[in-house]
Scaffold this motif. Structure first.
Motif, PDB file in Angstrom:
ATOM      1  N   PRO A   1       0.802  -1.227   0.000  1.00 31.07           N
ATOM      2  CA  PRO A   1       0.000   0.000   0.000  1.00 31.07           C
ATOM      3  C   PRO A   1       0.833   1.275   0.000  1.00 31.07           C
ATOM      4  N   VAL A   2       1.998   1.240   0.613  1.00 34.20           N
ATOM      5  CA  VAL A   2       2.859   2.427   0.640  1.00 34.20           C
ATOM      6  C   VAL A   2       3.364   2.733  -0.770  1.00 34.20           C
ATOM      7  N   MET A   3       3.827   1.690  -1.477  1.00 32.52           N
ATOM      8  CA  MET A   3       4.314   1.905  -2.839  1.00 32.52           C
ATOM      9  C   MET A   3       3.166   2.300  -3.774  1.00 32.52           C
ATOM     10  N   PHE A   4       2.013   1.701  -3.583  1.00 29.60           N
ATOM     11  CA  PHE A   4       0.858   2.035  -4.402  1.00 29.60           C
ATOM     12  C   PHE A   4       0.485   3.502  -4.208  1.00 29.60           C
ATOM     13  N   LYS A   5       0.514   3.970  -2.957  1.00 27.97           N
ATOM     14  CA  LYS A   5       0.208   5.369  -2.655  1.00 27.97           C
ATOM     15  C   LYS A   5       1.240   6.285  -3.306  1.00 27.97           C
ATOM     16  N   ARG A   6       2.506   5.901  -3.223  1.00 30.99           N
ATOM     17  CA  ARG A   6       3.563   6.708  -3.844  1.00 30.99           C
ATOM     18  C   ARG A   6       3.364   6.807  -5.356  1.00 30.99           C
ATOM     19  N   MET A   7       3.024   5.700  -5.971  1.00 28.14           N
ATOM     20  CA  MET A   7       2.806   5.721  -7.418  1.00 28.14           C
ATOM     21  C   MET A   7       1.647   6.652  -7.783  1.00 28.14           C
ATOM     22  N   ALA A   8       0.594   6.625  -6.985  1.00 29.08           N
ATOM     23  CA  ALA A   8      -0.546   7.517  -7.235  1.00 29.08           C
ATOM     24  C   ALA A   8      -0.134   8.974  -7.064  1.00 29.08           C
ATOM     25  N   GLU A   9       0.691   9.255  -6.052  1.00 27.94           N
ATOM     26  CA  GLU A   9       1.158  10.625  -5.832  1.00 27.94           C
ATOM     27  C   GLU A   9       2.051  11.092  -6.973  1.00 27.94           C
ATOM     28  N   ILE A  10       2.909  10.209  -7.462  1.00 28.17           N
ATOM     29  CA  ILE A  10       3.767  10.549  -8.602  1.00 28.17           C
ATOM     30  C   ILE A  10       2.909  10.839  -9.825  1.00 28.17           C
ATOM     31  N   GLU A  11       1.897  10.037 -10.030  1.00 29.51           N
ATOM     32  CA  GLU A  11       1.009  10.223 -11.186  1.00 29.51           C
ATOM     33  C   GLU A  11       0.333  11.594 -11.164  1.00 29.51           C
ATOM     34  N   ASN A  12       0.100  12.145  -9.970  1.00 30.96           N
ATOM     35  CA  ASN A  12      -0.594  13.426  -9.832  1.00 30.96           C
ATOM     36  C   ASN A  12       0.337  14.640  -9.892  1.00 30.96           C
ATOM     37  N   LEU A  13       1.643  14.405  -9.985  1.00 29.37           N
ATOM     38  CA  LEU A  13       2.587  15.519 -10.075  1.00 29.37           C
ATOM     39  C   LEU A  13       2.463  16.217 -11.427  1.00 29.37           C
ATOM     40  N   PRO A  14       2.883  17.476 -11.471  1.00 34.48           N
ATOM     41  CA  PRO A  14       2.957  18.139 -12.782  1.00 34.48           C
ATOM     42  C   PRO A  14       3.900  17.342 -13.690  1.00 34.48           C
ATOM     43  N   GLN A  15       3.653  17.363 -14.979  1.00 29.50           N
ATOM     44  CA  GLN A  15       4.395  16.537 -15.936  1.00 29.50           C
ATOM     45  C   GLN A  15       5.906  16.727 -15.818  1.00 29.50           C
ATOM     46  N   ARG A  16       6.365  17.945 -15.709  1.00 27.20           N
ATOM     47  CA  ARG A  16       7.815  18.226 -15.622  1.00 27.20           C
ATOM     48  C   ARG A  16       8.411  17.589 -14.366  1.00 27.20           C
ATOM     49  N   ASP A  17       7.742  17.738 -13.226  1.00 24.91           N
ATOM     50  CA  ASP A  17       8.225  17.152 -11.975  1.00 24.91           C
ATOM     51  C   ASP A  17       8.255  15.626 -12.074  1.00 24.91           C
ATOM     52  N   LYS A  18       7.221  15.068 -12.685  1.00 22.13           N
ATOM     53  CA  LYS A  18       7.156  13.621 -12.840  1.00 22.13           C
ATOM     54  C   LYS A  18       8.310  13.118 -13.701  1.00 22.13           C
ATOM     55  N   GLU A  19       8.588  13.805 -14.796  1.00 20.69           N
ATOM     56  CA  GLU A  19       9.691  13.409 -15.671  1.00 20.69           C
ATOM     57  C   GLU A  19      11.028  13.462 -14.943  1.00 20.69           C
ATOM     58  N   CYS A  20      11.242  14.519 -14.159  1.00 23.57           N
ATOM     59  CA  CYS A  20      12.494  14.651 -13.403  1.00 23.57           C
ATOM     60  C   CYS A  20      12.624  13.549 -12.356  1.00 23.57           C
ATOM     61  N   LEU A  21      11.559  13.280 -11.658  1.00 31.19           N
ATOM     62  CA  LEU A  21      11.582  12.238 -10.634  1.00 31.19           C
ATOM     63  C   LEU A  21      11.838  10.866 -11.244  1.00 31.19           C
ATOM     64  N   LEU A  22      11.160  10.567 -12.322  1.00 31.00           N
ATOM     65  CA  LEU A  22      11.343   9.268 -12.972  1.00 31.00           C
ATOM     66  C   LEU A  22      12.741   9.125 -13.563  1.00 31.00           C
ATOM     67  N   LEU A  23      13.303  10.210 -14.080  1.00 28.29           N
ATOM     68  CA  LEU A  23      14.670  10.184 -14.579  1.00 28.29           C
ATOM     69  C   LEU A  23      15.642   9.881 -13.435  1.00 28.29           C
ATOM     70  N   THR A  24      15.421  10.497 -12.303  1.00 27.50           N
ATOM     71  CA  THR A  24      16.253  10.245 -11.120  1.00 27.50           C
ATOM     72  C   THR A  24      16.141   8.793 -10.679  1.00 27.50           C
ATOM     73  N   VAL A  25      14.934   8.281 -10.617  1.00 27.65           N
ATOM     74  CA  VAL A  25      14.721   6.879 -10.222  1.00 27.65           C
ATOM     75  C   VAL A  25      15.381   5.954 -11.232  1.00 27.65           C
ATOM     76  N   ASP A  26      15.202   6.208 -12.524  1.00 24.85           N
ATOM     77  CA  ASP A  26      15.820   5.374 -13.554  1.00 24.85           C
ATOM     78  C   ASP A  26      17.332   5.342 -13.422  1.00 24.85           C
ATOM     79  N   ASN A  27      17.943   6.489 -13.148  1.00 20.51           N
ATOM     80  CA  ASN A  27      19.395   6.546 -12.989  1.00 20.51           C
ATOM     81  C   ASN A  27      19.853   5.848 -11.716  1.00 20.51           C
ATOM     82  N   PHE A  28      19.053   5.906 -10.691  1.00 21.01           N
ATOM     83  CA  PHE A  28      19.392   5.239  -9.443  1.00 21.01           C
ATOM     84  C   PHE A  28      19.331   3.718  -9.589  1.00 21.01           C
ATOM     85  N   ILE A  29      18.318   3.249 -10.300  1.00 22.75           N
ATOM     86  CA  ILE A  29      18.148   1.808 -10.496  1.00 22.75           C
ATOM     87  C   ILE A  29      19.220   1.297 -11.427  1.00 22.75           C
TER      88      ILE A  29
END
Length: 78
Positions: free
Chosen positions: A50-78
């Protein structure tokens, strides 16, 4: 949920595709996710946390630019 053997055989042979309602019921009965049943993920627990599911929903609701930056950071970390 009752199933008839002939319809299950048709699913197995790819003669017919189950409806979304059938897939949803199957995921509930099998205690897994629709994504796992559809072969979209190898881990059946990835969307059950449920914690990860909530985080994914919160990410989905971010402005597009913020979401892209966050996902880029996560992709580079992984």
């Amino acid at each position: 949920m009752s199933s008839h053997h002939s319809i299950i055989g048709k699913y197995e042979r790819d003669e017919v595709k189950p409806t979304v309602d059938v897939i949803k019921k199957l995921s509930e009965v099998l205690d897994t996710t629709i994504s796992f049943l559809m072969g979209e993920t190898e881990s059946q627990n990835v969307f059950k946390d449920p914690v990860m599911f909530k985080r994914m929903a919160e990410i989905e609701n971010l402005p597009q630019r913020d979401k892209e930056c966050l996902l880029l950071t996560v992709d580079n970390f992984i």
